[in-house]
Design an enzyme around this catalytic site. Sequence first.
Site, PDB file in Angstrom:
ATOM      1  CG  HIS A 189     101.101  45.865   5.827  1.00 36.40           C
ATOM      2  ND1 HIS A 189      99.823  46.000   6.720  1.00 36.40           N
ATOM      3  CD2 HIS A 189     101.423  44.728   6.398  1.00 36.40           C
ATOM      4  CE1 HIS A 189      99.452  45.049   7.456  1.00 36.40           C
ATOM      5  NE2 HIS A 189     100.594  44.163   7.069  1.00 36.40           N
ATOM      6  CD  GLU A 431      92.340  62.429  13.322  1.00 40.62           C
ATOM      7  OE1 GLU A 431      93.345  61.712  13.029  1.00 40.62           O
ATOM      8  OE2 GLU A 431      91.388  61.958  13.642  1.00 40.62           O
ATOM      9  CG  ASP A 455      95.812  61.491   9.936  1.00 39.73           C
ATOM     10  OD1 ASP A 455      96.674  61.446   9.035  1.00 39.73           O
ATOM     11  OD2 ASP A 455      94.782  60.854  10.312  1.00 39.73           O
ATOM     12  CB  CYS A 502      96.989  58.527  20.706  1.00 37.39           C
ATOM     13  SG  CYS A 502      96.024  59.343  19.520  1.00 37.39           S
TER      14      CYS A 502
END
Lengths: 577, 95
Positions: A189, A431, A455, A502
Site C-alpha cells: 500500500h 496479464e 501480473d 499499463c
Amino acid sequence: MKKLNGVAASRGICIGPAFQFHRIELDTEKKEISDPNAEVARLDAALASAKSQIDLIYQKALTEASEADAEIFQAHKMILDDPELISTIKNRIQCERINSECAVSETAEQFAATMAAMEDEYFAARATDIMDVANRVVRVLMNVADSPTADLKEPAIILADDLTPSDTVLLDKSKVLGFCIARGSATSHTAILARGLGLPAVAGAGLDVMDVKTGATMVVDGSNGVVIIEPDEAIEKQYHQRMETSKKIQSEALKFAQSKAHTKDGIEFEVVANIGNVEDAKFAVENGAEGVGLLRTEFLYLERNALPTEEEQYQAYQAIMDVFGKHPVVLRTLDVGGDKEIPYLHLEKEMNPFLGERALRLCLNRPDIFKPQLRAALRAGVGHNLKIMFPMVATVSCVRKAMKVVNECKDEMRKEGIPFAEDAEIGIMVEIPSAAVIADQLAKEVDFFSIGTNDLSQYTMAADRTNPKVAELSDAFHPAVLRLIKMVIDAAHAEHKWVGMCGELAGEPLAAPILVGLGLDEFSMSPPFIPLVKQIIRNLTAEDLVKLAENALQLGSPKEIQVFVKREIPFIAEVIS
Amino acid sequence: MKEAKVVVNNKVGLHARPAALFVQTASKFQSEVNVSCIDPKENKLRTANAKSILGILTLGVFQGIEITIKAEGADECEAADALVELVKKNFGEEA
C-alpha cells in the site's frame, strides 16, 4: 553512517530528517474513581470533541478522497451517537466506579465482539469501526494527538513498519518527503501511495528501520532501493547533487509535458495515464497525459456497504471522461476477488486468491455486478472516446462470453431507447501467460491489447509479488517476460490491432528503449512518470532500437538487460541515477 | 403507545444505508421507539432500540422480514408513521 538495502518501491531521491510513525499506544487499564458524576462529565466532554474531530476528518476525506471513502466517517459518527453504547458505558462508570478509558474500551469490545460473532463480513467491518471510534475517544481522554504526524513541523521522511490505508488518510502529505518501510514490497500500500504522489520510497528495508531516531538525517534512494542513515558529508553531497540533477531533469521534462512524444526519427508514441478517480484525472492532465490507458474502477466499489448503482457509476465515469474530452479513456471493468476485500460481495475465502475467481471470472458469474457497470460505461462514453477492457482473460472463450454480455447490454439499451457509445472499442488486458501465448488467436477477437506487466511477471515467474522473499523474481525485465511482451505486440500488429502497456514497466525509463524497439503503441503509467518518459522517447531513435530490443531479449537476466540498456543509451543512465 | 407492523422489502434489509436512515429518522422524535422481529434462525422475538445503530444492525433484519415498531411518548404517532413510511418506500431505493 549506516546503509540499509531494500526494494526500490518508488523512484527518486530525498534527503531529510527521519520521522518515526507510531500508532499511539492506548492506556485503558481499570482504575477506581471517586466521583462518578465528574467522570461522566469528563466522558461527555471527550465524546463532544471526538465528534468534532470526526467531522473534520469527514470534510477532509470528502475533498481528498471520494464520497464513498468519506461515508465511513459518517458511520463513525452514528456509532458515537449510539444511545445503547453510550448508556452502557455511563452505567458502568456509575455502578462500577471505573475510569472512562476502561469503560469505553471494554464496552466497545463487547459490542464489537457481538458484531464479529455474527459471522458476516459486513458486521466484521462494523466491529472494526466500533473499535476505531472507541480508540479515538480514549485518545481524547488521554489527551494525546489524534494524528501520529501532528508533531511533524517540517517535511520529513516517514519511517514505519508498514502503513495501512487509514494511516495514510491521517498523513499530512505536504509534510512528507519520502517513505522508508521496514516490511512490505514494491506493491504494498505504501509503495502505491508513494508512486501516486511521486515521492521516493524504499520498502522491505528491514527492522533496523525501527531503530532510527526521529530527527536523524537520512537519504532515501527510491530508484536503487537504498537507505542511508546519518550519511557522512561526502555521501550527502553526492546525493544532493544527484537530487539536484534529477530535479532539473524533472522540471525540464515538465515544461514539455504537454507536447507530444515523437522519437528523433519522427515516430509518435501515445503516453497516457493510469488513474483511479477524478482527482487523479486532473493530476494526469497537468502531467501531460494524452488520455487514460487504465481507468481502475475499483474505487466505486470499495469502502461501502452495497454495490454502486448503474446511475452512480454513470455519473462517476462521465465526470472522468469529461476531463479528457475526445482523448481516449480505457476503462477496465471491475478487478476484484480473492485478495481484495469487498465485504458485501460475500466472496468465499480462497486458498490461492491470485489464481482464483478474480476480475472477469467473477464478473462473468455475477451479471448483477457486470451488467450495470457495462451499461454505465457505455452510457458515459457518449460523445467521448471510450474503450472498455477486460482484466484476467485466459482463453478465447472468456472473451466471447464477455462480448456476449456487452451485446446483451447494448440490445437492452437500444430497446429502452437509452443512448450509448455504439462503437466503443473493446479490448483485453494481457496479464495471464496463456493470453500472451495465444495472443494471435485473441487478436482476432478484440480491438486492442493492454499488457499488465505486474501480473504478467508474477504469473510467468510463479512468484508472488507481495511476498518479499520471492518478489524479486517477479521482475518484468526478465527475458522470459520481455519475450512474452514481444509475442503479444507482434501478434496484435499482424492483425492490425494496437497494443498498450499499463503495468509498472511502461513507466520505467530503462524499459522505454526496449518497448519502443518492440513497437509498443501506447505507454500508460502513474501521472508523475509521464513527463520523464515523454522526454526520454523524444531523445530516442526508433530505428536503432529494433536491434537493441532484439539483443536485449537474448540476455540472461534482468540485471544484464538493465546494464546493457544503460551502456547502449547512456543518457538514460544519467536521468535515473 | 402506538404500534405498527411493516414488511421490510428493500434489497439489503435494515443494514448499511437503510439502517442509518432508519436510526436517523427515529432519532428525530422525542418518543422512545423500539423495533422487534422474529429471529428466523432461532424463532425468537428480538427487540432493539430504534435510535441505536448498533441495536438495529444486530437485529439482523433481511429482505422480507416483518418488523413491529412500538413508539411511546409525546410524538408516538408521528414517529411510528414516519418509520413505516420510510420502510414502505424502500428507503428511497429501488426494491
